[in-house]
Design an enzyme around this catalytic site. Structure first.
Site, PDB file in Angstrom:
ATOM      1  N   TYR A 164      28.739  41.313  49.734  1.00 57.76           N
ATOM      2  CA  TYR A 164      27.456  41.255  49.010  1.00 57.76           C
ATOM      3  C   TYR A 164      26.817  39.878  49.102  1.00 57.76           C
ATOM      4  O   TYR A 164      27.504  38.861  48.973  1.00 57.76           O
ATOM      5  CB  TYR A 164      27.662  41.562  47.530  1.00 57.76           C
ATOM      6  N   LYS A 170      49.854  40.103  21.076  1.00 62.46           N
ATOM      7  CA  LYS A 170      48.475  40.616  21.009  1.00 62.46           C
ATOM      8  C   LYS A 170      47.928  40.805  22.426  1.00 62.46           C
ATOM      9  O   LYS A 170      48.517  40.292  23.381  1.00 62.46           O
ATOM     10  CB  LYS A 170      47.600  39.625  20.227  1.00 62.46           C
TER      11      LYS A 170
END
Ligand SMILES: *Cc1c(COP(=O)(O)O)cnc(C)c1O
Length: 396
Positions: A279, A46
């Site tokens: 940032y 999955k």
């Protein structure tokens, strides 16, 4: 998906995940030795095989003789069927009733998790004129999907499962449950898992006795149970993480990590002391600092909570991440690594920089890190050191 020519690799090289198929085969063989001859193997693929590429991983498992694959949705199952996977596939999650005809046509096995779903699947199968292969899911303590059978619910749960098995259009090939704490330490967790397993066995016996028919495939062991609880193997084990070679059980078994995340240094600049990096200005250089920019950011899967906290591996040892991780890049300190230059390879995680350590620092689990590797990261498949295939999951 566009499969580009391997010879184009160098021009497209930005940030890439090396998927070592030799390691995958090795882990598969080791797990098979560990579980013994009489237990079937269901490879959990999955979430694009935990970020490793479900088609390539499934092809390998199919070639090596695995008995089953497990995915989470019909989309994931169809991707495999449309790419040459003919072996049995089990969908662990729910499928909308409108798609039952597809499941039957593509010979995909569906989990049945409650009475309402059983009736929907049966009605659609009958309408379509086919038989849907199903595995019954029992909720023994995960409290997610499955027939509740705990305590006062036991009789009701068993009756519900019997009814589902006898509905027209459904063929109940298997029955399974999922452990909640099989991969955690301590007596309390061990007791919880023992209780889940006992309840599962009790439910299975009661259903088999009542119907007079045995299930062909009974299964419950995930990674934790596959490593440490052989009594829970029953007919088949269902490991995911273990197969990819991560976590403490993989380490204890000497398995090999299948994915190595790599990038290269894009640019290098020298800043004076007192310069704020990235940032928010969370990082200020203390001295003259040689900063490398690498094209690996949170849009590639670099968890932003690792800002200022992580070290990547260079050819000359670890280099710390300075300041906030940006969307597409981050900065690393190369001051004491004069030999590391523009274009040099950096290992984000892999054999020199274990993903388990990265997960600890991010206060998460290796699962989340491999699942976060995004579609713009090239998957480069390696076998015995050679590139054998590569994929880039963009709409090119
Ligand atoms: C994901 C999953 C697994 C595999 O879990 P691992 O911890 O990776 O071994 C097994 N069974 C079910 C139902 C799952 O959802």
């Amino acid at each position: 998906m566009f499969h580009f020519d391997v010879s184009m690799k160098s021009t497209l090289k930005r940030t890439w995940a090396e998927i070592d198929l030799s390691a995958l085969s090795y882990n598969y063989k080791k797990i098979r030795e560990h579980i013994g001859q009489n237990v079937a193997f269901c490879g959990v693929v999955k979430a694009d095989a935990y970020g490793h590429g479900a088609v390539m991983v499934s092809k390998r498992l199919q070639d090596m003789g695995a008995e089953y694959l497990a995915v989470s949705s019909i989309d994931e199952a169809m991707e495999l069927r449309f790419n040459g996977i003919t072996m049995p596939i089990l969908i662990l999650g729910h499928t909308p009733r409108e798609q039952v005809d597809r499941l039957i046509t593509l010979n995909i096995t569906q989990a049945v998790t409650c009475e309402a779903k059983a009736i929907e699947y049966s009605e659609e199968a009958v309408r379509f004129g086919g038989t849907l292969k199903v595995h019954i899911k029992v909720d023994t303590g995960m409290s997610r999907l499955g027939y509740i059978c705990e305590g006062d619910y036991f009789e009701h749960g068993v009756d519900g499962i019997c009814e589902a098995c006898d509905l027209p259009g459904l063929s109940a090939e298997g029955i399974f449950t999922h452990f909640a704490v099989a991969d955690e330490e301590g007596d309390e967790c061990r007791r919880y898992t023992d209780h889940q397993f006992k309840l599962f066995c009790d439910v299975v016996s009661a259903v088999e006795k009542k119907r007079g028919i045995d299930f062909k495939i009974k299964h419950c062991a995930n990674t934790g149970a596959t490593y440490s609880l052989p009594q829970t193997y029953l007919d088949m084990v269902r490991p995911g993480l273990l197969l990819y070679g991560y976590g403490e059980y993989a380490q204890k078994m000497g398995l090999r990590p299948v994915m190595t995340m790599k990038t290269t240094v894009s640019t290098i600049k020298i800043y004076p002391a007192g310069t704020k990096i990235s940032y928010g200005g969370l990082y200020t250089t203390k001295d003259k600092t040689r900063i490398g920019v690498i094209p690996y950011g949170y849009a590639d899967g670099f968890l932003r909570c690792l800002s200022n906290k992580y070290e990547v591996a260079t050819s000359d040892g670890p280099a710390r991440v300075c300041g906030r991780i940006c969307m597409d890049m981050c900065m690393i300190d190369l001051t004491d690594k004069p030999d590391v230059g523009v274009g040099d390879e950096i290992e984000i995680f892999g054999p020199h920089n274990p993903i388990e350590k990265m997960a600890d620092i991010a206060q998460t689990i290796p699962y989340e890190i491999v699942c976060a590797v995004s579609k713009r990261v090239h998957r480069i498949y390696i076998e015995d050191g050679d590139v054998v295939h590569s994929e880039l999951m963009l709409r090119l």
